[in-house]
Enzyme design. Structure first.
Site, mmCIF file in Angstrom:
data_model
loop_
_atom_site.group_PDB
_atom_site.id
_atom_site.type_symbol
_atom_site.label_atom_id
_atom_site.label_comp_id
_atom_site.label_asym_id
_atom_site.label_seq_id
_atom_site.Cartn_x
_atom_site.Cartn_y
_atom_site.Cartn_z
ATOM 1 N N ASP A 8 0.851 -1.187 0.000
ATOM 2 C CA ASP A 8 0.000 0.000 0.000
ATOM 3 C C ASP A 8 0.887 1.236 0.000
ATOM 4 O O ASP A 8 1.758 1.379 0.866
ATOM 5 C CB ASP A 8 -0.911 0.017 1.224
ATOM 6 C CG ASP A 8 -1.994 -1.057 1.148
ATOM 7 O OD1 ASP A 8 -2.139 -1.675 0.078
ATOM 8 O OD2 ASP A 8 -2.681 -1.276 2.157
ATOM 9 N N ASP A 129 -15.282 -3.397 -1.229
ATOM 10 C CA ASP A 129 -14.860 -3.137 0.146
ATOM 11 C C ASP A 129 -16.095 -2.867 0.982
ATOM 12 O O ASP A 129 -16.864 -1.949 0.673
ATOM 13 C CB ASP A 129 -13.916 -1.934 0.195
ATOM 14 C CG ASP A 129 -12.754 -2.088 -0.784
ATOM 15 O OD1 ASP A 129 -12.247 -3.211 -0.924
ATOM 16 O OD2 ASP A 129 -12.370 -1.082 -1.415
#
Length: 250
Positions: A8, A129
């Site tokens: 990330d 998500d």
């Protein structure tokens, strides 16, 4: 089942967030390229790279670092974050991404998802998500009223090659993946699903192996690998002993 290390990116650094909160970050490296080589050398068959800044701002922010990661390894790299128009998708694929991951636009602009799938068949994944079963968008800063399973079913005929399902409340917590929610979502569609969020131990990987029968083809893990709570080598050994490795789809 693929075990996919996550990288990330925030401000050019390799970080992990707690439940997706940008202010709750832990910086693991200032050299994402070296991190990518580390996982590739350890035997990873794919990397999961997300531009966190782009996910919030809606435009690519860490392109230089993503391109460097792709150049640094000889394994497929899937890239997400800020993929909200054809230009962003094209740029990601032209940089060498194996596939790109659309998130927010799957809710806000479904026609764009279909357009991208037509333009780049087999190269478009969608990240679903969820927070308490509802889809969250814009870097997880807003939760919609759309149930995650409903969105998955809507994507069935769009040409999406893979769904990546993340339980936000478990992300970065290492308390275990949401087995039942992942099972329900995977069983509701014929698209391969990659599980994400909550993995913290080898037993968590073992529990996900049982979901291969309903279409769970991989698991993304980040914080547990970086903290040392989960051994990547042991996770690979477990998945390889469970069944022969499946080929990665183009």
């Amino acid at each position: 089942m693929l075990v996919i290390p996550a990288i990330d990116l925030k401000d050019g650094k390799c970080v992990r967030l707690l439940q997706g909160r940008m202010q709750d970050e832990t910086v693991y490296s200032n050299d994402p390229e070296a991190v990518a080589r580390r996982w590739a050398d350890a035997g990873a068959r794919m990397l999961h790279v997300v531009d966190l800044d782009a996910a919030v701002q809606g435009r690519p922010c860490n392109q230089r670092h993503i391109a460097a990661i792709i150049r640094a390894v000889e394994i497929p790299v899937q890239v997400g974050g800020g993929m909200r128009d054809v230009g962003a998708v094209a740029a990601g694929l032209e940089a060498g991404a194996h596939r790109v991951i659309i998130g927010t636009a799957a809710i806000e602009n479904p026609a764009f998802v279909r357009e991208a799938c037509r333009a780049y068949p087999g190269r478009i994944a969608v990240g679903i998500d969820a927070r308490q079963g509802r889809v969250a968008i814009r870097g997880w800063t807003r939760t919609t009223e759309t149930p995650a399973i409903d969105l998955a079913r809507q994507l069935e005929g769009a040409g999406v090659c893979t769904l990546i399902f993340t339980d936000i409340q478990r992300d970065g917590m290492q308390i275990g993946p949401s087995i039942e929610e992942t099972r329900k979502l995977a069983a509701s569609v014929h698209i391969p699903v990659i599980a994400s969020g909550g993995v913290g131990t080898l037993e968590h990987i073992r529990s996900l192996l049982e979901l291969e029968a309903v279409g769970v083809a991989g698991v993304i893990t980040g914080k547990a690998l970086y903290s040392g709570a989960l051994s990547f080598e042991e996770a690979l050994a477990l998945t390889r002993s469970a069944r022969p490795a499946a080929p990665i789809r183009a």
